[in-house]
Design a protein around this motif. Structure first.
Motif, PDB file in Angstrom:
ATOM      1  N   PHE A   7      30.579  70.338  74.300  1.00  0.00           N
ATOM      2  CA  PHE A   7      30.835  71.606  73.625  1.00  0.00           C
ATOM      3  C   PHE A   7      32.307  71.976  73.760  1.00  0.00           C
ATOM      4  O   PHE A   7      32.973  71.610  74.722  1.00  0.00           O
ATOM      5  CB  PHE A   7      29.968  72.729  74.218  1.00  0.00           C
ATOM      6  N   VAL A   8      32.822  72.738  72.803  1.00  0.00           N
ATOM      7  CA  VAL A   8      34.211  73.183  72.843  1.00  0.00           C
ATOM      8  C   VAL A   8      34.380  74.130  74.028  1.00  0.00           C
ATOM      9  O   VAL A   8      33.539  75.004  74.255  1.00  0.00           O
ATOM     10  CB  VAL A   8      34.587  73.893  71.520  1.00  0.00           C
ATOM     11  N   GLU A  62      30.616  73.721  64.568  1.00  0.00           N
ATOM     12  CA  GLU A  62      30.649  75.162  64.303  1.00  0.00           C
ATOM     13  C   GLU A  62      32.084  75.649  64.119  1.00  0.00           C
ATOM     14  O   GLU A  62      32.350  76.480  63.245  1.00  0.00           O
ATOM     15  CB  GLU A  62      29.978  75.931  65.433  1.00  0.00           C
ATOM     16  N   PHE A  63      33.002  75.135  64.927  1.00  0.00           N
ATOM     17  CA  PHE A  63      34.409  75.516  64.759  1.00  0.00           C
ATOM     18  C   PHE A  63      34.936  75.020  63.417  1.00  0.00           C
ATOM     19  O   PHE A  63      35.676  75.733  62.742  1.00  0.00           O
ATOM     20  CB  PHE A  63      35.270  74.995  65.918  1.00  0.00           C
ATOM     21  N   HIS A  64      34.569  73.823  63.015  1.00  0.00           N
ATOM     22  CA  HIS A  64      35.022  73.299  61.725  1.00  0.00           C
ATOM     23  C   HIS A  64      34.559  74.175  60.566  1.00  0.00           C
ATOM     24  O   HIS A  64      35.269  74.305  59.566  1.00  0.00           O
ATOM     25  CB  HIS A  64      34.513  71.871  61.512  1.00  0.00           C
ATOM     26  N   ALA A  66      33.796  77.459  60.744  1.00  0.00           N
ATOM     27  CA  ALA A  66      33.983  78.879  61.050  1.00  0.00           C
ATOM     28  C   ALA A  66      34.681  79.617  59.916  1.00  0.00           C
ATOM     29  O   ALA A  66      35.470  79.046  59.162  1.00  0.00           O
ATOM     30  CB  ALA A  66      34.802  79.032  62.332  1.00  0.00           C
ATOM     31  N   SER A  67      34.393  80.899  59.837  1.00  0.00           N
ATOM     32  CA  SER A  67      35.085  81.766  58.886  1.00  0.00           C
ATOM     33  C   SER A  67      36.497  82.086  59.387  1.00  0.00           C
ATOM     34  O   SER A  67      37.436  82.176  58.609  1.00  0.00           O
ATOM     35  CB  SER A  67      34.283  83.057  58.706  1.00  0.00           C
ATOM     36  N   GLU A  68      36.622  82.249  60.718  1.00  0.00           N
ATOM     37  CA  GLU A  68      37.914  82.516  61.350  1.00  0.00           C
ATOM     38  C   GLU A  68      37.932  81.846  62.719  1.00  0.00           C
ATOM     39  O   GLU A  68      36.891  81.706  63.353  1.00  0.00           O
ATOM     40  CB  GLU A  68      38.143  84.021  61.576  1.00  0.00           C
ATOM     41  N   VAL A  69      39.120  81.459  63.160  1.00  0.00           N
ATOM     42  CA  VAL A  69      39.323  80.926  64.508  1.00  0.00           C
ATOM     43  C   VAL A  69      40.659  81.458  65.008  1.00  0.00           C
ATOM     44  O   VAL A  69      41.620  81.556  64.249  1.00  0.00           O
ATOM     45  CB  VAL A  69      39.340  79.373  64.536  1.00  0.00           C
ATOM     46  N   PHE A  70      40.703  81.821  66.291  1.00  0.00           N
ATOM     47  CA  PHE A  70      41.978  82.182  66.904  1.00  0.00           C
ATOM     48  C   PHE A  70      41.955  81.805  68.374  1.00  0.00           C
ATOM     49  O   PHE A  70      40.892  81.611  68.966  1.00  0.00           O
ATOM     50  CB  PHE A  70      42.321  83.664  66.703  1.00  0.00           C
ATOM     51  N   PRO A  80      46.117  83.150  65.176  1.00  0.00           N
ATOM     52  CA  PRO A  80      45.173  82.548  64.232  1.00  0.00           C
ATOM     53  C   PRO A  80      45.297  81.026  64.185  1.00  0.00           C
ATOM     54  O   PRO A  80      46.388  80.471  64.309  1.00  0.00           O
ATOM     55  CB  PRO A  80      45.579  83.147  62.887  1.00  0.00           C
ATOM     56  N   VAL A  81      44.170  80.369  64.011  1.00  0.00           N
ATOM     57  CA  VAL A  81      44.114  78.927  63.799  1.00  0.00           C
ATOM     58  C   VAL A  81      43.697  78.734  62.345  1.00  0.00           C
ATOM     59  O   VAL A  81      42.663  79.264  61.932  1.00  0.00           O
ATOM     60  CB  VAL A  81      43.096  78.257  64.748  1.00  0.00           C
ATOM     61  N   THR A  82      44.482  78.009  61.569  1.00  0.00           N
ATOM     62  CA  THR A  82      44.184  77.876  60.139  1.00  0.00           C
ATOM     63  C   THR A  82      43.569  76.538  59.766  1.00  0.00           C
ATOM     64  O   THR A  82      43.023  76.397  58.681  1.00  0.00           O
ATOM     65  CB  THR A  82      45.452  78.108  59.299  1.00  0.00           C
ATOM     66  N   ASN A  83      43.679  75.552  60.660  1.00  0.00           N
ATOM     67  CA  ASN A  83      42.962  74.293  60.426  1.00  0.00           C
ATOM     68  C   ASN A  83      42.711  73.589  61.741  1.00  0.00           C
ATOM     69  O   ASN A  83      43.431  73.770  62.706  1.00  0.00           O
ATOM     70  CB  ASN A  83      43.657  73.412  59.379  1.00  0.00           C
ATOM     71  N   ILE A  84      41.634  72.823  61.749  1.00  0.00           N
ATOM     72  CA  ILE A  84      41.256  72.022  62.915  1.00  0.00           C
ATOM     73  C   ILE A  84      40.951  70.627  62.413  1.00  0.00           C
ATOM     74  O   ILE A  84      40.140  70.459  61.496  1.00  0.00           O
ATOM     75  CB  ILE A  84      40.014  72.598  63.633  1.00  0.00           C
TER      76      ILE A  84
END
Length: 126
Positions: A7-8, A62-64, A66-70, A80-84
Motif C-alpha cells: 500500500f502507498v 486508487e492514487f492513479h 484520484a480526483s486530487e492528490v497532494f 498539489p500532485v498533477t501526475n503519478i
C-alpha cells in the motif's frame, strides 16, 4: 513509496493525501511512515471544514484514479500532485492535471493557521 503490504505510505520526505471521486479526503495510515505535523494539521482542518476524510490503506491504483492528490510537509506545506507515473491526476474532471477544489480549500485554510491564537506562539520582543 509502498509499505511492506504494497500500500502507498509516503513519498521520500512528505505525507500523501488524495481525494476520491466521491470527494472523500484519504490519507494512508502512519504506521509505515512518519506521522507529520503538517499531515495532522490537514486532518484537523478537514474536520473543521466538514470535508469527509478517512485514514486507511490506499492502493497505488486508487492514487492513479484520484480526483486530487497532494503532499504535505514542513517545507512544501500542501503541494498539489498533477501526475503519478505519467498518469494525469483528476482525469475526466474540470481540474485534470491542476490543483483541485478541496486542495485549494485546505491550502487557503492552512495559510491562515499562523493568525490563529490556538496555532501559534508569539515571539517575545527583542
Amino acid at each position: 513509496m509502498l509499505d511492506v503490504d504494497g500500500f502507498v505510505s509516503e513519498t521520500n520526505a512528505t505525507n500523501l493525501f488524495m481525494v476520491d471521486g466521491n470527494g472523500i479526503l484519504l490519507t494512508p495510515h502512519a504506521h509505515a511512515c512518519l506521522p507529520g505535523i503538517t499531515r495532522e494539521s490537514v486532518l484537523t482542518l478537514g474536520q473543521e471544514l466538514l470535508i469527509p476524510h478517512e485514514v486507511r490503506n490506499i492502493s497505488l491504483t486508487e492514487f492513479h484514479s484520484a480526483s486530487e492528490v497532494f503532499t504535505t510537509g514542513t517545507m512544501g506545506e500542501l503541494t498539489p500532485v498533477t501526475n503519478i507515473d505519467g498518469r494525469t491526476i483528476g482525469w475526466g474532471t474540470d481540474h485534470a492535471g491542476k490543483r483541485g477544489p478541496i486542495t485549494t480549500r485546505l491550502q487557503d485554510a492552512y495559510r491562515l493557521l499562523p493568525d490563529r491564537p490556538d496555532c501559534s506562539t508569539p515571539l517575545p520582543p527583542f
